[in-house]
Write an enzyme that holds these catalytic residues in place. Structure first.
Site, short mmCIF file in Angstrom:
data_model
loop_
_atom_site.label_atom_id
_atom_site.label_comp_id
_atom_site.label_asym_id
_atom_site.label_seq_id
_atom_site.Cartn_x
_atom_site.Cartn_y
_atom_site.Cartn_z
N PHE A 171 -11.27 -7.52 14.06
CA PHE A 171 -10.20 -7.93 13.14
C PHE A 171 -9.93 -6.82 12.14
O PHE A 171 -10.85 -6.30 11.51
CB PHE A 171 -10.62 -9.22 12.42
CG PHE A 171 -9.58 -9.68 11.42
CD1 PHE A 171 -8.30 -10.03 11.85
CD2 PHE A 171 -9.88 -9.75 10.08
CE1 PHE A 171 -7.35 -10.46 10.94
CE2 PHE A 171 -8.93 -10.17 9.16
CZ PHE A 171 -7.66 -10.52 9.59
N GLN A 172 -8.68 -6.44 12.03
CA GLN A 172 -8.21 -5.40 11.11
C GLN A 172 -8.86 -4.03 11.33
O GLN A 172 -9.07 -3.29 10.38
CB GLN A 172 -8.38 -5.85 9.65
CG GLN A 172 -7.47 -7.05 9.36
CD GLN A 172 -7.37 -7.38 7.89
OE1 GLN A 172 -8.30 -7.17 7.14
NE2 GLN A 172 -6.21 -7.90 7.51
N LYS A 222 -17.51 -0.95 6.23
CA LYS A 222 -17.93 -1.95 5.24
C LYS A 222 -19.45 -2.00 5.06
O LYS A 222 -19.95 -2.14 3.95
CB LYS A 222 -17.41 -3.32 5.68
CG LYS A 222 -17.73 -4.43 4.69
CD LYS A 222 -17.01 -5.73 5.02
CE LYS A 222 -17.25 -6.77 3.93
NZ LYS A 222 -16.52 -8.01 4.19
N GLU A 261 0.81 -1.22 0.00
CA GLU A 261 0.00 0.00 0.00
C GLU A 261 0.84 1.27 0.00
O GLU A 261 0.40 2.31 -0.48
CB GLU A 261 -0.96 0.01 1.19
CG GLU A 261 -2.11 -0.99 1.05
CD GLU A 261 -1.75 -2.36 1.59
OE1 GLU A 261 -0.57 -2.57 1.99
OE2 GLU A 261 -2.64 -3.24 1.61
N MET A 263 24.23 8.87 2.26
CA MET A 263 24.12 10.16 2.91
C MET A 263 24.47 10.05 4.39
O MET A 263 25.09 10.94 4.97
CB MET A 263 22.71 10.73 2.72
CG MET A 263 22.56 12.15 3.20
SD MET A 263 23.71 13.27 2.40
CE MET A 263 22.68 14.02 1.16
C1 LIG Z 1 12.32 5.81 5.38
C2 LIG Z 1 13.61 6.47 5.73
N1 LIG Z 1 14.45 5.90 6.61
C3 LIG Z 1 15.63 6.48 6.91
C4 LIG Z 1 15.98 7.68 6.34
C5 LIG Z 1 17.31 8.36 6.70
N2 LIG Z 1 18.18 8.43 5.52
C6 LIG Z 1 18.29 9.53 4.73
S1 LIG Z 1 19.29 9.31 3.43
C7 LIG Z 1 19.64 7.73 3.88
C8 LIG Z 1 20.58 6.89 3.07
C9 LIG Z 1 20.05 6.59 1.74
O1 LIG Z 1 20.87 5.61 1.18
P1 LIG Z 1 20.79 5.23 -0.35
O2 LIG Z 1 19.38 4.97 -0.74
O3 LIG Z 1 21.72 4.10 -0.60
O4 LIG Z 1 21.21 6.55 -1.09
P2 LIG Z 1 22.62 7.32 -1.15
O5 LIG Z 1 22.62 8.33 -0.05
O6 LIG Z 1 23.68 6.29 -0.98
O7 LIG Z 1 22.62 7.95 -2.48
C10 LIG Z 1 18.96 7.41 5.06
C11 LIG Z 1 19.09 6.10 5.75
C12 LIG Z 1 15.06 8.26 5.44
N3 LIG Z 1 15.29 9.44 4.85
N4 LIG Z 1 13.91 7.62 5.13
#
Ligand SMILES: Cc1ncc(C[n+]2csc(CCOP(=O)(O)OP(=O)(O)O)c2C)c(N)n1
Lengths: 575, 177
Positions: free
Chosen positions: A111-112, A161, A49, A483
């Site tokens: 449920f749900q 529902k 979803e 990042m």
């Molecule tokens: C759902 C979610 N969890 C954690 C984060 C924190 N976060 C921001 S950037 C990042 C790393 C992203 O890694 P990747 O997709 O490999 O991209 P890159 O930075 O290597 O280009 C994280 C963990 C986030 N923004 N969103």
């Protein structure tokens, strides 16, 4: 005409002009899925979803029309909370319909059952638990009205529902369609106050170092052309925030590009040194302002926003105008001309040459890889940018790849950048790209994703393959949560805690193929272009390219968190 | 604890009478970590609307933001921020106090002084009602505490803007003089 709630719901969606619903059925919403078989509305069956919500967002980003998602109760409703929050932060018009357990079971921990309106209250523009079948057409009419007018946003309609189930007497209603909506508390103001517009025009006429600070609201208001016209009338430089990329063409001489934490030197510094910021549909996000105390210290502020709560929320404006960004810009142009513009403007040649001096001295740059080294992610982006159609739609995940995409892509057309700016949602890119391609099947759609992000929602490529939605995914696979790694390198003494992902686990090429896509892997610079060209030529299924990139690469420039924009750190490649 | 300190503001919020509206309004305060000091909600003369009177403890600047955010709620029709001086404020207090024969007379005398009433009498306890300005209720609550409070309940403040006292003719005369 006698009808039942389920049919009335689908008919209401048809009357709202909905052509596609992204969703996944389940017990509580089953009676609404039944009439879909006889409806001209296309339904796209997602695998999760969250995917449905982001697809609806991608669709809305590129079409300007509301995206629609429909899911069942309980876990389905909780799965769609993230896209709702994402759409709320980025003002994306969305209508989400959730099934709910039967009226009598509400509150019994059936449920749900979850309290969907309670859970989503703070991440929707509005939501409603509909309790009577006869309210369904009204609720849907209002949901679309609220989602698309004023500051756009997500609206959720939760439907028990029993009131949609034709075998239940509670679902019976006499069909009607409300021609108008009756919401005494909801009247967004579109036109700017003429006195304030004139005051803004006068203030502009006194500024020697003005900058237009264009935000995502420009695109939401479909105001890109008006923005360019305003900039051209007075020869004003424009910065485009992450959400506003493409609002003025990147190849326009007045476009300075993106400001903020990873903005380019000129955009950041021009704002910082300006004596007037003309903020249009922008919200002074902390990623843009840096440390607030030191943000654009000499600047007076003109702030235009459809949402009055944005005016003065972060920085007190000198002229604050509530109104639709496109309309107010048009009004401002008239007022400026009435006052004698462009003839009456002060001499700004010095400012212009200062700005172009920065542009020459500090272009965005990186160092090419040495032979035998891994690919530079920036190189991959340059190749993608230069070898795809000019109006390609680009979606991105969140992380380094997102910032590089915004920095290196040339957005010469509005509504081609699909991105999660406010919430920063990893896993946004793949489903958003799918939704964008559904909305604009005539355009090429690429997603640039990180390996971390890709793993969060990649299963939606199964949806894309099954539905023959030919999106293209470039994974910048640096084997890290890049990042986060960058922050650990810069601010945590290179203590790399829990950020290594591995380049080969999973095997992205095999994974892509298993999902019905074409999978490729690219390791050296010579392979980049052929792979892109092959991907461009495939139009009957999704394509995934696993680009093996250099994990040591960092995003520059950077304004470290908590610092002022004057403390911008430029990259090693820049002088 | 006194109810009227400098940081308090009275918000009079006209809302559509629909389920969930109170939750929306109160969660706006909650998510920003602000306390609602008192809250009174009831239908108005127009059956479509209810009025919420909220007394909140917030500095001026965040309050302005809260008011704007409240205004964004689809079911919120109108918001008035009432300065205490410009408002008519009332509250109701019910209190049951210990009132054995030795002190009963004093308790009854006290409520008389405050122009309240006795609404229930038991062997050792007595229940009183007092309506008035919140400050008056504060004062009374402080005094009655000496007798041993068994239970006390206040309704929270209701308020309306004070009506301009002078008629237009009178104010014209006043301005001329
Ligand atoms: C759902 C979610 N969890 C954690 C984060 C924190 N976060 C921001 S950037 C990042 C790393 C992203 O890694 P990747 O997709 O490999 O991209 P890159 O930075 O290597 O280009 C994280 C963990 C986030 N923004 N969103």
């Amino acid at each position: 005409m006698k009808t039942n709630g389920g049919s009335a719901l689908i008919k209401s969606l048809e009357l709202e002009g909905v052509d596609v619903i992204f969703g996944l059925p389940g017990g509580a919403i089953l009676p609404v899925y039944d009439p879909i078989i006889d409806s001209p509305i296309r339904h796209i069956l997602v695998r999760h979803e969250q995917g449905a919500g982001h697809m609806a967002e991608g669709y809305a980003h590129v079409t300007g029309r509301p995206g629609v998602a429909m899911v069942t109760s309980g876990p389905a409703a909780t799965n769609i909370v993230t896209p709702l929050a994402d759409a709320y932060m980025d003002s994306v018009p969305l209508v989400v319909i959730t099934g709910q357990v039967a009226s009598k079971a509400i509150g019994t921990d059936a449920f749900q059952e979850v309290d969907t309106v309670g859970i989503t209250r703070s991440v929707t523009k509005h939501n409603e638990l509909v309790t009577r079948a006869e309210d369904i057409p009204r609720a849907i009419r209002e949901a679309f009205h609220i989602a698309t007018t004023g500051r756009p946003g997500p609206v959720l309609v939760d439907i028990p529902k029993d009131i949609v189930d034709p075998t239940n007497p509670a679902s019976a209603l006499d069909w009607y369609w409300p021609e108008t909506v009756d919401m005494p508390g909801y009247n967004p103001r579109m036109e700017g106050d003429p006195d304030l517009v004139r005051a803004a025009a006068e203030l502009i006429g006194t500024a020697r170092r003005p900058v237009i600070y264009a935000g995502g609201g420009i695109l939401k208001a479909r105001g890109a052309e008006a923005l360019t016209a305003l900039a051209e009338l007075l020869d004003l430089p424009v910065v485009t925030t992450l959400m506003a990329r493409g609002a003025i063409p990147d190849d326009h001489p007045l476009c300075l590009g993106m400001p903020g934490m990873h903005g380019n030197y000129t955009a950041v510094t021009a704002m910082q040194e300006s004596d007037l910021l003309i903020a249009l549909g922008s919200r002074f996000d902390d990623r843009v302002t840096g440390k607030l105390d030191g943000f654009a210290p000499d600047a007076k502020i003109i702030h235009v926003d459809i949402d009055p709560a944005e005016l003065g929320k972060v920085r007190r404006p000198d002229v604050a105008i509530t109104g639709d960004a496109r309309l107010v810009i048009e009004e401002l142009i008239v007022a400026l001309k009435e006052l004698g513009a462009p003839g009456n403007q002060p001499d700004r040649s010095e400012w212009r040459s200062t700005v172009s001096g920065w542009q020459e001295k500090h272009p965005i740059s990186y160092e090419q890889s040495e032979p035998g080294e891994l690919l530079k992610p920036q190189y991959v982006l340059e190749q993608l940018r230069d070898n795809t159609p000019d109006d390609t739609i680009v979606a991105s995940g969140v992380g380094q790849h997102q910032m590089w995409t915004s920095q290196y892509w040339k957005f010469n057309h509005p509504y081609t950048w699909v991105n999660s700016g406010g919430l920063g949602t990893m896993g946004f890119a793949v489903p958003a790209a799918i939704g964008a391609k559904v909305g604009r099947p005539d355009k090429m759609v690429w997603a640039v994703d990180g390996d971390g992000c890709f793993q969060m929602t990649a299963q939606e490529l199964v949806t894309a393959a099954a539905e023959r939605i030919p999106v293209k995914i470039a994974i910048l696979n640096n084997a890290y949560l890049g990042m986060v790694r960058q922050w650990q390198e810069m601010f945590y003494e290179e203590r790399y805690s829990e950020v290594y992902l591995s380049p080969d686990l999973p095997d992205y090429k095999m994974w892509a193929e298993a999902m019905g896509c074409v999978g490729m892997r690219v390791e050296s610079p010579e392979e980049v272009l052929p792979a892109i060209e092959k991907a461009n030529s495939i139009d009957d299924r999704p394509v995934v390219i696993d680009f093996r990139t250099d994990a040591r690469e960092k995003v520059f420039p950077m304004v470290p968190s908590g610092r002022t924009n004057s403390e911008i750190v430029i990259g090693p490649g820049e002088s | 604890m006194p109810t009227s300190t400098r940081r308090q503001h009275i918000l009079s919020v006209l809302v559509e009478d629909k389920p969930g509206v109170l939750a929306r309004v109160s969660s706006l305060f909650a998510r920003r970590g602000y306390n609602i000091h008192s809250l009174a909600v009831a239908p108005t003369d127009d059956e479509r609307f209810s009025r919420i009177t909220a007394v909140v403890d917030v500095e001026k600047a965040p309050l302005e933001q809260i008011v704007k955010q409240l205004d964004k709620l689809v079911n919120v029709v109108q918001i008035d921020e009432l300065a205490p001086g410009d408002a008519v404020e009332r509250e109701l207090l019910l209190v049951t106090v210990e009132a054995p024969p030795e002190t009963r007379g004093q308790v009854i005398e006290l409520i008389g002084v405050f122009e309240g009433r006795v609404v229930g009498v038991g062997f050792d306890e007595i229940t009183l009602v007092l309506e008035g300005h919140p400050q008056k209720l504060d004062d009374f609550a402080e005094l009655i505490a000496n007798y041993g409070v068994v239970a006390l309940q206040r309704t929270g403040r209701v308020a309306l803007p004070r009506i301009e006292r002078r008629s237009p003719e009178l104010s014209a005369v006043a301005d001329a003089s």
